[in-house]
Write a protein that holds these residues in place. Structure first.
Motif, PDB file in Angstrom:
ATOM      1  N   VAL A  18     -26.862  -2.040  33.942  1.00 20.27           N
ATOM      2  CA  VAL A  18     -25.953  -0.897  33.764  1.00 20.27           C
ATOM      3  C   VAL A  18     -26.739   0.330  33.329  1.00 20.27           C
ATOM      4  O   VAL A  18     -26.509   1.447  33.824  1.00 20.27           O
ATOM      5  N   PHE A  19     -27.692   0.149  32.430  1.00 18.99           N
ATOM      6  CA  PHE A  19     -28.527   1.267  32.002  1.00 18.99           C
ATOM      7  C   PHE A  19     -29.355   1.806  33.163  1.00 18.99           C
ATOM      8  O   PHE A  19     -29.508   3.020  33.322  1.00 18.99           O
ATOM      9  N   GLY A  20     -29.878   0.907  33.991  1.00 22.91           N
ATOM     10  CA  GLY A  20     -30.619   1.344  35.171  1.00 22.91           C
ATOM     11  C   GLY A  20     -29.758   2.173  36.108  1.00 22.91           C
ATOM     12  O   GLY A  20     -30.200   3.195  36.647  1.00 22.91           O
ATOM     13  N   LEU A  21     -28.515   1.773  36.275  1.00 19.31           N
ATOM     14  CA  LEU A  21     -27.576   2.545  37.099  1.00 19.31           C
ATOM     15  C   LEU A  21     -27.306   3.914  36.470  1.00 19.31           C
ATOM     16  O   LEU A  21     -27.218   4.924  37.180  1.00 19.31           O
ATOM     17  N   ALA A  22     -27.210   3.945  35.140  1.00 19.12           N
ATOM     18  CA  ALA A  22     -27.015   5.221  34.437  1.00 19.12           C
ATOM     19  C   ALA A  22     -28.189   6.161  34.707  1.00 19.12           C
ATOM     20  O   ALA A  22     -28.001   7.364  34.939  1.00 19.12           O
ATOM     21  N   LEU A  23     -29.393   5.607  34.697  1.00 21.76           N
ATOM     22  CA  LEU A  23     -30.579   6.424  34.984  1.00 21.76           C
ATOM     23  C   LEU A  23     -30.555   6.944  36.420  1.00 21.76           C
ATOM     24  O   LEU A  23     -30.907   8.099  36.675  1.00 21.76           O
ATOM     25  N   LEU A  24     -30.126   6.109  37.348  1.00 26.91           N
ATOM     26  CA  LEU A  24     -30.032   6.544  38.746  1.00 26.91           C
ATOM     27  C   LEU A  24     -29.018   7.674  38.917  1.00 26.91           C
ATOM     28  O   LEU A  24     -29.261   8.628  39.667  1.00 26.91           O
ATOM     29  N   LEU A  25     -27.880   7.573  38.218  1.00 21.77           N
ATOM     30  CA  LEU A  25     -26.891   8.656  38.288  1.00 21.77           C
ATOM     31  C   LEU A  25     -27.449   9.945  37.703  1.00 21.77           C
ATOM     32  O   LEU A  25     -27.198  11.038  38.228  1.00 21.77           O
ATOM     33  N   LEU A  26     -28.208   9.823  36.630  1.00 21.05           N
ATOM     34  CA  LEU A  26     -28.818  11.012  36.035  1.00 21.05           C
ATOM     35  C   LEU A  26     -29.827  11.632  36.997  1.00 21.05           C
ATOM     36  O   LEU A  26     -29.864  12.859  37.164  1.00 21.05           O
ATOM     37  N   ILE A  27     -30.620  10.811  37.647  1.00 20.23           N
ATOM     38  CA  ILE A  27     -31.573  11.316  38.642  1.00 20.23           C
ATOM     39  C   ILE A  27     -30.830  12.014  39.780  1.00 20.23           C
ATOM     40  O   ILE A  27     -31.222  13.098  40.226  1.00 20.23           O
ATOM     41  N   ALA A  28     -29.744  11.423  40.251  1.00 15.47           N
ATOM     42  CA  ALA A  28     -28.950  12.035  41.324  1.00 15.47           C
ATOM     43  C   ALA A  28     -28.377  13.373  40.869  1.00 15.47           C
ATOM     44  O   ALA A  28     -28.385  14.356  41.623  1.00 15.47           O
ATOM     45  N   SER A  29     -27.895  13.426  39.639  1.00 16.57           N
ATOM     46  CA  SER A  29     -27.349  14.662  39.099  1.00 16.57           C
ATOM     47  C   SER A  29     -28.407  15.764  39.073  1.00 16.57           C
ATOM     48  O   SER A  29     -28.141  16.909  39.438  1.00 16.57           O
ATOM     49  N   LEU A  30     -29.599  15.414  38.649  1.00 17.12           N
ATOM     50  CA  LEU A  30     -30.685  16.395  38.615  1.00 17.12           C
ATOM     51  C   LEU A  30     -31.086  16.822  40.025  1.00 17.12           C
ATOM     52  O   LEU A  30     -31.403  17.993  40.261  1.00 17.12           O
TER      53      LEU A  30
END
Length: 134
Positions: free
Chosen positions: A96-108
């Motif tokens: 779940v944390f890894g997915l959170a990081l991916l969403l943050l990368i996508a947002s950036l």
């Protein structure tokens, strides 16, 4: 792999919060630009420039909404990850944390695209002023 602790996802809170604040400020400035553009258009309708600006602002608003949604999703998943750590579901919390990081990368990434479009909007303004000077 080291065990994920509560502090790791918690570190993203401040970063994501600041990013969301920046995204919100962008949205508010776009709303102000839309209102200003509308007022100017009502006073002095110029079809070509106004349509280009409207198209540009519409794209930027969509991108800003997407950035906000991805950032909120990232923050949400960080909270879920912390909860999963709390109830001792370590492996699931890592994913779940890894997915959170991916969403943050996508947002950036979306933010980077929005900045490129914003630069194009400024080019529209500059070209308008150059035409008026000539």
């Amino acid at each position: 792999m080291e065990e994920l602790t509560l502090t790791t996802p918690a570190l993203l809170f401040s970063a994501v919060s600041l990013i969301l604040l920046a995204y919100t400020n962008r949205f508010l400035s776009y709303a102000q630009l839309v209102r200003l553009l509308r007022d100017r258009h009502m006073e002095h309708p110029t079809e070509e420039i106004t349509m280009a600006q409207i198209k540009n602002l519409r794209q930027r608003l969509i991108l800003t909404r997407t950035m906000q949604q991805l950032g909120i999703g990232s923050l949400f998943l960080c909270v879920i990850s912390m909860f999963l750590i709390y109830i001792n579901l370590q492996l699931l919390s890592v994913y779940v944390f890894g997915l959170a990081l991916l969403l943050l990368i996508a947002s950036l990434g979306v933010s980077l695209r929005e900045i490129q479009i914003s630069i194009r909007a400024l080019d529209i303004y500059l070209s308008t002023m150059e035409k008026e000077k000539k």
